[in-house]
Design an enzyme around this catalytic site. Sequence first.
Site, PDB file in Angstrom:
ATOM      1  CB  ALA A 190      -0.927  -0.016   1.211  1.00 16.84           C
ATOM      2  CG  HIS A 191      -1.141   5.040   0.565  1.00 15.50           C
ATOM      3  ND1 HIS A 191      -2.153   5.937   0.420  1.00 15.50           N
ATOM      4  CD2 HIS A 191      -1.340   4.474   1.780  1.00 15.50           C
ATOM      5  CE1 HIS A 191      -2.933   5.927   1.476  1.00 15.50           C
ATOM      6  NE2 HIS A 191      -2.458   5.044   2.320  1.00 15.50           N
TER       7      HIS A 191
END
Length: 343
Positions: A242-243
């Site tokens: 994820a980011h």
Amino acid sequence: MSDVRLSQIVAELGGELLGSGELRISRIGPLEGADSSTLSFLAHARYQSQLQSTAAGCVIVAPAFREAAAARGAAIVTPDPYLYFARLTQWWAARTRAARPAGRHPTAVVSEQACIGQAVRIEAHAVVEEGAVLGDGVVIGAHCFVGAGVVIGRGTRLAPRVTLMPGTRLGERCVLHSGVVIGADGFGFAPNEGRWEKIEQLGGVSIGNDVEIGANSCVDRGALDDTVIEDGVKLDNLVQIAHNVHIGAHTAMAGCVGVAGSARIGRHCTVGGGAGILGHLTIADHVHISSMSLVTRSLLQPGLYSGVFPIDENAAWEKNAATLRQLHRLRERVRALEKKTTP
């Protein structure tokens, strides 16, 4: 390459050869099902029984199995048979897989504003947008998308149907398998009166040298700063990063691992298949997480961790798991004691 002499393999890769160097090898294979032209390896003592029964022409073994291997035939003795096997597969592949020529397929769409290095191969229906930089020896597989301003280091290979969104930087000698998506938007939404307001993802993805990413894995762009994957990281198939995650050098993750946003994972870690790591946690260097574990707190000391109830040091978790299996029996014993002591 039809076959090769053992002496040639040892000359290229080292090791101590026992037996005739003139023996010719035509395949690499497991101990079980091998024939006289097969080169096999014994990487673990648990498979020692197969050493005497195998028909392999030659077996790669550790020094501890020198005598047993020599008694059955040819052998290559090396301190780390599994590492030797890995390097053997690399050498074998380089000889057996024909090098595909550099060039640009006529159906590829390549911007005139892209910077293309020497000996680059761009296959059918690939798209390379303006400002992209492709280093020497890069391979862009069929139907790949390389977005505007993407930078790809020399010797990196994209299998067919890889997507690199703008803001992505790849180091040298990386391998990305089919279906990989780098730089898609991170999962960022703000609640607004029962609805979700999109948070635009303004960062990018920075990937180091010698990184390999398995099929259909995704690495999201950062919300503000970049998502970072350091040198030598290995991700299996169907991994989700994820980011703003940061993964330290030479960490490896098996299939279906999920890492939530802004987690920071150290160097030389391993994460077993199907494990999950919650967001904003810190994982120290040399942490090893068992398959299907759920990491719900930061792990600040090296070691092996397992479990979901909750995650703990492996030795403690195994004791608790063993106790949990006896919980029903213990409950019945407590009930029986209570009946005896109740007036």
